[in-house]
Design an enzyme around this catalytic site. Structure first.
Site, PDB file in Angstrom:
ATOM      1  N   ASN A  28      -6.892  12.547   6.235  1.00  0.00           N
ATOM      2  CA  ASN A  28      -8.301  12.959   6.174  1.00  0.00           C
ATOM      3  C   ASN A  28      -9.161  11.798   6.704  1.00  0.00           C
ATOM      4  OD1 ASN A  28     -10.937  13.746   3.997  1.00  0.00           O
ATOM      5  ND2 ASN A  28     -10.155  15.117   5.540  1.00  0.00           N
ATOM      6  N   HIS A  33     -11.266   4.544   8.176  1.00  0.00           N
ATOM      7  CA  HIS A  33      -9.869   4.427   8.626  1.00  0.00           C
ATOM      8  C   HIS A  33      -9.803   3.948  10.075  1.00  0.00           C
ATOM      9  CE1 HIS A  33      -9.267   7.686   5.468  1.00  0.00           C
ATOM     10  NE2 HIS A  33      -8.403   6.761   5.096  1.00  0.00           N
ATOM     11  N   LYS A 146     -11.274  -3.235   2.005  1.00  0.00           N
ATOM     12  CA  LYS A 146     -11.804  -3.883   0.803  1.00  0.00           C
ATOM     13  C   LYS A 146     -12.471  -2.888  -0.146  1.00  0.00           C
ATOM     14  CE  LYS A 146     -13.783  -8.031   1.396  1.00  0.00           C
ATOM     15  NZ  LYS A 146     -14.424  -9.173   2.103  1.00  0.00           N
TER      16      LYS A 146
END
Ligand code: PAF
Length: 283
Positions: A28, A33, A146
Site C-alpha cells: 500500500n 515508502h 523514522k
C-alpha cells in the site's frame, strides 16, 4: 523491475551482487515508502523492495485482515519511480511454510515499552520477519523510516547484537502538507478524522517548543499534550518524552545537559490508531 514471488527466484536475481540495498514494506505504498526507495538507491545498487503483510506482528484484534493489499498499484508506483530493481512479493506459504517455532524476541527494556506495551508481540513479529527477510535478501544496507522510531531502534539493535552485516539507514518521516505523517493506515480515516489527524503532530511540536523554552518537567509536558488530544476526542495510548539513544525517560541531569530527546505518541481517532514522533532538545 523484476517482480519475484519465491526465495529461489530472488536469489537467482541477486547472485554475485555485493551492494544490495533493501527496503522491506507491507505494501500500500505512498510517498513515504517511495522516499525510502530513493534513499536506498543512494546507498547501494541494486535496490530490492519487499511487500509482505506479516501476520506475526498483528495482535488478534488488530487490522491484519483489512490491511490494504494493493499489489498492482504498488507495482505501478515502483515502475514509475525506477529506483527498485527487484520487488520480492512472497505469499505466506513462501515465508512461513510451517509454524514459526524460532522467533526473535527483543528484551523488555527495548521491545516491551511504548509500542511493545500496547501491542504485545509486535516487536517479536517485526524482528522475526526482518531477520527472515534479511536472510532471503542478504542486503548490505537496509532503509527504515523514522516514523516507526522504536521499530528502527529494535532493528538496529538486532543487527548489532546478532552481528548481521547489514547497515541500517534511517529515513526522515514524510508528511502531508498539513503535517500528518504519511501512513498506510491514514486510509482508514473518515473525512472528519482526516481533518483532525494533524493535531497529533501539532501537539508534538508544542512539546518541542515548550522544551526549547526551558520547560523541565517531562511528566507535565506529556500530561498536557495528552489532555489536549483527549479534549479533542482522541483516545491516547501514550505520549512519552524519552532519550533518543535508549528510549528511557530522561533524568534531571539529561534535562540540564541537553541530552537529545524524542517525544513518541500513539493515539486513536475513532477506530484508527496513529503513531508519530518528533526529535527535540531541552533548551
Ligand atoms: O514497517 C513495516 O512496514 C513493517 O513493520 C516491516 C518492517 C516491513 C516488517 O513487516
Amino acid at each position: 523491475m523484476k517482480v519475484v514471488h519465491t526465495i529461489e527466484e530472488l536469489r537467482d536475481q541477486l547472485r554475485g551482487q555485493l551492494r544490495v540495498s533493501f527496503v522491506p514494506t507491507m505494501g500500500n505504498l505512498h510517498e513515504g515508502h517511495l522516499a525510502l526507495m530513493k534513499t536506498a538507491r543512494h546507498h547501494g545498487d541494486p535496490v530490492v523492495a519487499s511487500i509482505f503483510v506479516n501476520r506475526l506482528q498483528f495482535g488478534p484484534n488488530e487490522d491484519f485482515d483489512r490491511y490494504p493489499r494493493t499489489l498492482a498499484s504498488d507495482i505501478e508506483k515502483l515502475e514509475r519511480d525506477r529506483n527498485v530493481y527487484v520487488l520480492f512479493a512472497p505469499d505466506e506459504k513462501e515465508l512461513y511454510p510451517e509454524p514459526q517455532q524460532f522467533r526473535v524476541q527483543p528484551a523488555d527494556d527495548l521491545g516491551g515499552m511504548l509500542e511493545g506495551e500496547f501491542r504485545p508481540g509486535f516487536f517479536e513479529g517485526v524482528s522475526t520477519i526482518v531477520l527472515k527477510l534479511f536472510s532471503c535478501v542478504q542486503p548490505q544496507v537496509a532503509v527504515f523510516g523514522k516514523k516507526d522510531y522504536q521499530q528502527l531502534m529494535v532493528v538496529r539493535k538486532m543487527c548489532r547484537q546478532f552481528q548481521l552485516p547489514t547497515q541500517i539507514v534511517p529515513q526522515e518521516t514524510v508528511r502531508a502538507e498539513d503535517g500528518l505523517a504519511l501512513s498506510s493506515r491514514n486510509g482508514y480515516l473518515s473525512a472528519d478524522e482526516r481533518a483532525e489527524a494533524p493535531a497529533l503532530y501539532r501537539v508534538l511540536n508544542d512539546v518541542k517548543t515548550r522544551l526549547a523554552q526551558g520547560a523541565r518537567d517531562p511528566l507535565a509536558l506529556e500530561q498536557e499534550a495528552a489532555a489536549v488530544l483527549q479534549q479533542r476526542g482522541w483516545q491516547v495510548d501514550y505520549i512519552a518524552l524519552r532519550r533518543q539513544h535508549d528510549l528511557n525517560a530522561p533524568t534531571a541531569h539529561d534535562m540540564q545537559a541537553g541530552t537529545p530527546l524524542v517525544t513518541l505518541a500513539a493515539a486513536k481517532l475513532g477506530r484508527t490508531r496513529l503513531i508519530d514522533n518528533l526529535e527535540m532538545l531541552p533548551g
